[in-house]
Every structure is written in structure tokens, then in C-alpha cells.
Design a protein around this motif. Sequence first.
Motif, PDB file in Angstrom:
ATOM      1  N   GLY A  79      46.052 -34.604  39.966  1.00  0.00           N
ATOM      2  CA  GLY A  79      44.680 -34.634  40.468  1.00  0.00           C
ATOM      3  C   GLY A  79      44.579 -35.414  41.762  1.00  0.00           C
ATOM      4  N   ALA A  80      45.290 -36.541  41.829  1.00  0.00           N
ATOM      5  CA  ALA A  80      45.287 -37.333  43.063  1.00  0.00           C
ATOM      6  C   ALA A  80      45.950 -36.562  44.197  1.00  0.00           C
ATOM      7  CB  ALA A  80      45.988 -38.662  42.829  1.00  0.00           C
ATOM      8  N   LEU A  81      47.055 -35.881  43.885  1.00  0.00           N
ATOM      9  CA  LEU A  81      47.772 -35.140  44.922  1.00  0.00           C
ATOM     10  C   LEU A  81      46.967 -33.957  45.443  1.00  0.00           C
ATOM     11  CD1 LEU A  81      51.413 -35.154  43.489  1.00  0.00           C
ATOM     12  CD2 LEU A  81      50.511 -36.477  45.398  1.00  0.00           C
ATOM     13  N   SER A  82      46.122 -33.385  44.602  1.00  0.00           N
ATOM     14  CA  SER A  82      45.274 -32.294  45.081  1.00  0.00           C
ATOM     15  C   SER A  82      44.324 -32.793  46.168  1.00  0.00           C
ATOM     16  CB  SER A  82      44.488 -31.679  43.914  1.00  0.00           C
ATOM     17  OG  SER A  82      43.515 -32.592  43.420  1.00  0.00           O
ATOM     18  N   GLN A  83      43.850 -34.034  46.026  1.00  0.00           N
ATOM     19  CA  GLN A  83      42.985 -34.605  47.059  1.00  0.00           C
ATOM     20  C   GLN A  83      43.779 -34.924  48.321  1.00  0.00           C
ATOM     21  OE1 GLN A  83      39.628 -34.738  46.845  1.00  0.00           O
ATOM     22  NE2 GLN A  83      40.056 -33.600  44.955  1.00  0.00           N
ATOM     23  N   VAL A  84      45.038 -35.383  48.146  1.00  0.00           N
ATOM     24  CA  VAL A  84      45.884 -35.623  49.306  1.00  0.00           C
ATOM     25  C   VAL A  84      46.110 -34.324  50.080  1.00  0.00           C
ATOM     26  CG1 VAL A  84      48.203 -36.306  50.046  1.00  0.00           C
ATOM     27  CG2 VAL A  84      47.025 -37.626  48.291  1.00  0.00           C
ATOM     28  N   THR A  85      46.334 -33.242  49.353  1.00  0.00           N
ATOM     29  CA  THR A  85      46.523 -31.942  50.002  1.00  0.00           C
ATOM     30  C   THR A  85      45.279 -31.544  50.778  1.00  0.00           C
ATOM     31  OG1 THR A  85      48.089 -31.211  48.297  1.00  0.00           O
ATOM     32  CG2 THR A  85      47.012 -29.507  49.602  1.00  0.00           C
ATOM     33  N   VAL A 304      52.099 -32.791  60.127  1.00  0.00           N
ATOM     34  CA  VAL A 304      51.144 -32.568  59.039  1.00  0.00           C
ATOM     35  C   VAL A 304      51.539 -31.347  58.223  1.00  0.00           C
ATOM     36  CG1 VAL A 304      48.758 -31.964  58.495  1.00  0.00           C
ATOM     37  CG2 VAL A 304      49.240 -33.747  60.178  1.00  0.00           C
ATOM     38  N   GLN A 305      51.975 -30.295  58.894  1.00  0.00           N
ATOM     39  CA  GLN A 305      52.404 -29.099  58.175  1.00  0.00           C
ATOM     40  C   GLN A 305      53.595 -29.403  57.271  1.00  0.00           C
ATOM     41  OE1 GLN A 305      53.019 -26.459  61.505  1.00  0.00           O
ATOM     42  NE2 GLN A 305      50.927 -25.628  61.409  1.00  0.00           N
ATOM     43  N   GLN A 306      54.536 -30.238  57.761  1.00  0.00           N
ATOM     44  CA  GLN A 306      55.663 -30.634  56.924  1.00  0.00           C
ATOM     45  C   GLN A 306      55.186 -31.496  55.762  1.00  0.00           C
ATOM     46  OE1 GLN A 306      59.016 -29.694  57.137  1.00  0.00           O
ATOM     47  NE2 GLN A 306      58.982 -30.688  55.116  1.00  0.00           N
ATOM     48  N   ALA A 307      54.205 -32.366  56.014  1.00  0.00           N
ATOM     49  CA  ALA A 307      53.669 -33.217  54.945  1.00  0.00           C
ATOM     50  C   ALA A 307      53.009 -32.377  53.853  1.00  0.00           C
ATOM     51  CB  ALA A 307      52.670 -34.214  55.512  1.00  0.00           C
ATOM     52  N   ILE A 308      52.313 -31.336  54.255  1.00  0.00           N
ATOM     53  CA  ILE A 308      51.692 -30.436  53.263  1.00  0.00           C
ATOM     54  C   ILE A 308      52.775 -29.804  52.394  1.00  0.00           C
ATOM     55  CG2 ILE A 308      50.425 -28.264  52.976  1.00  0.00           C
ATOM     56  CD1 ILE A 308      48.818 -29.014  55.477  1.00  0.00           C
ATOM     57  N   ALA A 309      53.873 -29.382  53.038  1.00  0.00           N
ATOM     58  CA  ALA A 309      54.980 -28.804  52.276  1.00  0.00           C
ATOM     59  C   ALA A 309      55.607 -29.852  51.362  1.00  0.00           C
ATOM     60  CB  ALA A 309      56.023 -28.230  53.235  1.00  0.00           C
ATOM     61  N   ASN A 310      55.700 -31.091  51.851  1.00  0.00           N
ATOM     62  CA  ASN A 310      56.279 -32.156  51.031  1.00  0.00           C
ATOM     63  C   ASN A 310      55.442 -32.425  49.784  1.00  0.00           C
ATOM     64  OD1 ASN A 310      58.271 -32.440  52.955  1.00  0.00           O
ATOM     65  ND2 ASN A 310      57.284 -34.160  53.990  1.00  0.00           N
ATOM     66  N   VAL A 311      54.137 -32.525  49.959  1.00  0.00           N
ATOM     67  CA  VAL A 311      53.251 -32.780  48.818  1.00  0.00           C
ATOM     68  C   VAL A 311      53.281 -31.600  47.853  1.00  0.00           C
ATOM     69  CG1 VAL A 311      50.851 -33.171  48.116  1.00  0.00           C
ATOM     70  CG2 VAL A 311      51.780 -34.351  50.113  1.00  0.00           C
ATOM     71  N   ALA A 312      53.346 -30.385  48.398  1.00  0.00           N
ATOM     72  CA  ALA A 312      53.447 -29.205  47.528  1.00  0.00           C
ATOM     73  C   ALA A 312      54.722 -29.254  46.700  1.00  0.00           C
ATOM     74  CB  ALA A 312      53.393 -27.931  48.362  1.00  0.00           C
ATOM     75  N   SER A 313      55.811 -29.710  47.321  1.00  0.00           N
ATOM     76  CA  SER A 313      57.078 -29.840  46.597  1.00  0.00           C
ATOM     77  C   SER A 313      56.956 -30.877  45.479  1.00  0.00           C
ATOM     78  CB  SER A 313      58.190 -30.220  47.566  1.00  0.00           C
ATOM     79  OG  SER A 313      59.400 -30.440  46.886  1.00  0.00           O
ATOM     80  N   ILE A 314      56.289 -31.992  45.783  1.00  0.00           N
ATOM     81  CA  ILE A 314      56.095 -33.027  44.761  1.00  0.00           C
ATOM     82  C   ILE A 314      55.261 -32.478  43.604  1.00  0.00           C
ATOM     83  CG2 ILE A 314      55.019 -35.269  44.295  1.00  0.00           C
ATOM     84  CD1 ILE A 314      55.635 -36.000  47.223  1.00  0.00           C
ATOM     85  N   ARG A 315      54.177 -31.788  43.914  1.00  0.00           N
ATOM     86  CA  ARG A 315      53.323 -31.227  42.860  1.00  0.00           C
ATOM     87  C   ARG A 315      54.090 -30.190  42.036  1.00  0.00           C
ATOM     88  NH1 ARG A 315      47.442 -29.509  44.799  1.00  0.00           N
ATOM     89  NH2 ARG A 315      47.193 -29.544  42.534  1.00  0.00           N
ATOM     90  N   GLY A 316      54.934 -29.409  42.734  1.00  0.00           N
ATOM     91  CA  GLY A 316      55.733 -28.433  42.001  1.00  0.00           C
ATOM     92  C   GLY A 316      56.688 -29.101  41.031  1.00  0.00           C
ATOM     93  N   GLY A 317      57.304 -30.208  41.479  1.00  0.00           N
ATOM     94  CA  GLY A 317      58.210 -30.947  40.597  1.00  0.00           C
ATOM     95  C   GLY A 317      57.481 -31.528  39.398  1.00  0.00           C
ATOM     96  N   LEU A 318      56.311 -32.109  39.638  1.00  0.00           N
ATOM     97  CA  LEU A 318      55.532 -32.672  38.531  1.00  0.00           C
ATOM     98  C   LEU A 318      55.057 -31.567  37.580  1.00  0.00           C
ATOM     99  CD1 LEU A 318      53.374 -35.347  40.409  1.00  0.00           C
ATOM    100  CD2 LEU A 318      55.296 -35.755  38.863  1.00  0.00           C
ATOM    101  N   GLY A 319      54.705 -30.412  38.148  1.00  0.00           N
ATOM    102  CA  GLY A 319      54.291 -29.298  37.297  1.00  0.00           C
ATOM    103  C   GLY A 319      55.420 -28.823  36.400  1.00  0.00           C
TER     104      GLY A 319
END
Length: 388
Positions: A79-85, A304-319
Motif C-alpha cells: 500500500g505504501a509503495l503504491s503511493q510511492v509509484t 525517475v523512469q528507472q525509479a518507477i521500474a525499480n519500485v515496480a520490481s520491488i512490488r513484484g517481489g513482495l507480491g
Amino acid sequence: MLRINTNTSAFDTLRNLQGSNLSLSKSLARLSSGMRINQAADDAAGLSISDKLQAQVRGGAQAGMNVQQGISLINIADGALSQVTAMLQRMEELATESANGTLTSSDRMDVESEFSQLQQEIGDIASNTSFNGVALFSGMAGTYTTGNRTTTYGTASSGGFTLPLNGPPPPYTASALNTINVSYTFNNPGPPVTSGGGALTQGTDYTVNQTLAGYNGTTPLYDYSISLNPAVMAGGGNYTLTAVTNYTWPTSTLPLPITIQSGANSGQEQVISVPPVNASAIGVPSGTVAVDTQTNAASALKAVQQAIANVASIRGGLGAEENSLEHTYNNLQTVDESQMSANSQIRNVDMASEMTRMTRAQILTQSGMSMLSIADQEPSYLLKLLSG
């Protein structure tokens, strides 16, 4: 045969009556408690098995609660990462706007004000997101040693191999390769060789290659491999290369491991790995990534585009970890159900069968009491005979 001092018939009847009473007592205890085993004497081996099964059932129930708490932790993090995204997506808009040549310096400073505020808010989320007092996105600092990495080749003419990096996913790969030591051994069977193996010299026998994987803030992050000089082992037959490597991560960029006791037994654990999530860790550090000039805005857009990909990768791992925990929970439910069923067969009484036993014991008890009354009258028959 009639006796006065010893009434054998009465003693025999009494013994049988006592056995019937004991059987009736046990049946009443089982029917009243619903348990086939009320004390160790009822079934010593069954009691031992049942107690172990009960411990597994209770431990499994608690493990199920532990797993559910782990899932809740991941939900909070996600939930927190969705706000970061969402904030990163807004930062991408701002960087795109600031990179446009029609803006004045004053306009870009206004855009920079919101951009930097979003960077700060990402840090606030990283600092304030916690579960039961445990900060989830704080990360860890440290040095990671891979240990031995062994690669076997079928021929001596092979030219290189890649060292696997057992560590966090990008952008949390190592920022520096501290040491690397490579050795080799020839395998048997193979052609005769003059040497059985030994250490290889960097620069002569092999070279280290580094590939830029990304940035942690301004720190470059690399993936590493080595290329072997084919002439080193020419004619040596099959061989095995072993590399011992040591990597260092930037401060606080190792993921935070959270161990979930996901089973009733020691060693039945799952580790939730939560990478650090702040502006620096995901690649948009405040003061370094900015949109105050057109040139900076163009660089910030890429970051920023790389950061978005990084956060997406983190969320994917947590998922993926959440899915794994859900499967673990479902398995715990199935195992607990089977263990409870097995324990029930051992410990719980079969009411129908026990009612039959109780009825039999009641009949035998009543019959025994009646027969004991008759047996007790035998001496009186003898007295009648003696009195003539």
C-alpha cells in the motif's frame, strides 16, 4: 463340591463381577468424556502418538496466524509503495514539463519546488511505514560475501563464465567488487596433465568484466563476470573453475529480512525480504536529481523512469512472496485438517461401539450380582443338609 471355609464359586463370581464393573467404569468414562484415551494405561502408544499430533496441530494453528501476519505486513508495504509509484509518476510529469524549452528559469524553479517536495515525501513514507513497530523500508548496511562459486566445463577450450551475484535485485546490486580469487582443478577422467590445478592470476589468466546495471543515487552499480584465457588450460581436459568473491553494498541498501515461522517445526521458515525505499535507494536522491534546469530535467526524467521500474520490481517481489505465503497458509490448513483427523481416530471414542460395550458390561454386571447372590447361599444349603 461344597465347602464351608472357602466358597470358591462366590470368589469366582466376584472376580468376574469386578471385571465387568471395571469395564463398565471405563465405558462410562469414555462416553462421558468423548475420549477413548483418558489415561496412559488406556493406550500408552496411542497416547504418545496423539500428544505429538496435538502439538503439531496447535503449532500449525499458530504458524497459520504467523503467516497471516506476514501477509498483512506485505499488504501494508505494498500500500505504501503504491503511493510511492503515484508520486514518481507525478515526478515524471514534472520532469517532462521542465525539460520543455518553452519554460523560463522562474517556471522551472516552481516545478522544482513540487518535485523536491515529492522527493521528501517519498522519504517520509520510507521512514514512517512500519508493522508492529518494525520500520519496513529502513534497509540494512553491510558487506556480502558470495563464498564459492563453481562452474564445470566439459572441454578445456571454453573461454569464460559468469559469476552469479547472490544478492538483492537491481538496483541493489553491489556497488564495488572488493576481491576475487579464481582457482581451477582438472577433473577425472581426462587426458594426462602436468598439473592438477591451482590459482589463476588476474590480468594474465583471466580478466574481470563489469557491466553497468544502474545507479543508487549517484553511485554506479555493476554486474560482474570473468573471461578466462583459453590458452591457460589448453589440452588439460575437463576442468572446474572456483571463484571466491566479495561485494560491498552502499550504506543501508541491503533488504531488511523478516523471518516468518511458517510451520510447527524448527527450520520451517520463510523470509520476507523488504528492500529500502527512499529517494536515494530507488535512484532519485534529493539534491542530485532535480528539474531546476532543462539539462537536469532531462537527466531527472531518465532517473525517475528507472525509479518507477525499480519500485515496480520491488512490488513484484513482495507480491510473489505474498502468493507464496498464501500457498503456505492453504497447505497448513490442509495439513492441520489431516492431523486432526488422525488424532481423532486415535484419541476420540467411537460412541456407537462404546455404547455396545457399555451395554454388555451392564448386562454382565447385573448377571454377576445375581450369580454372586446365589453363590453366597451355598453355605446355607450345607447347613440344611447338616441339620437334617
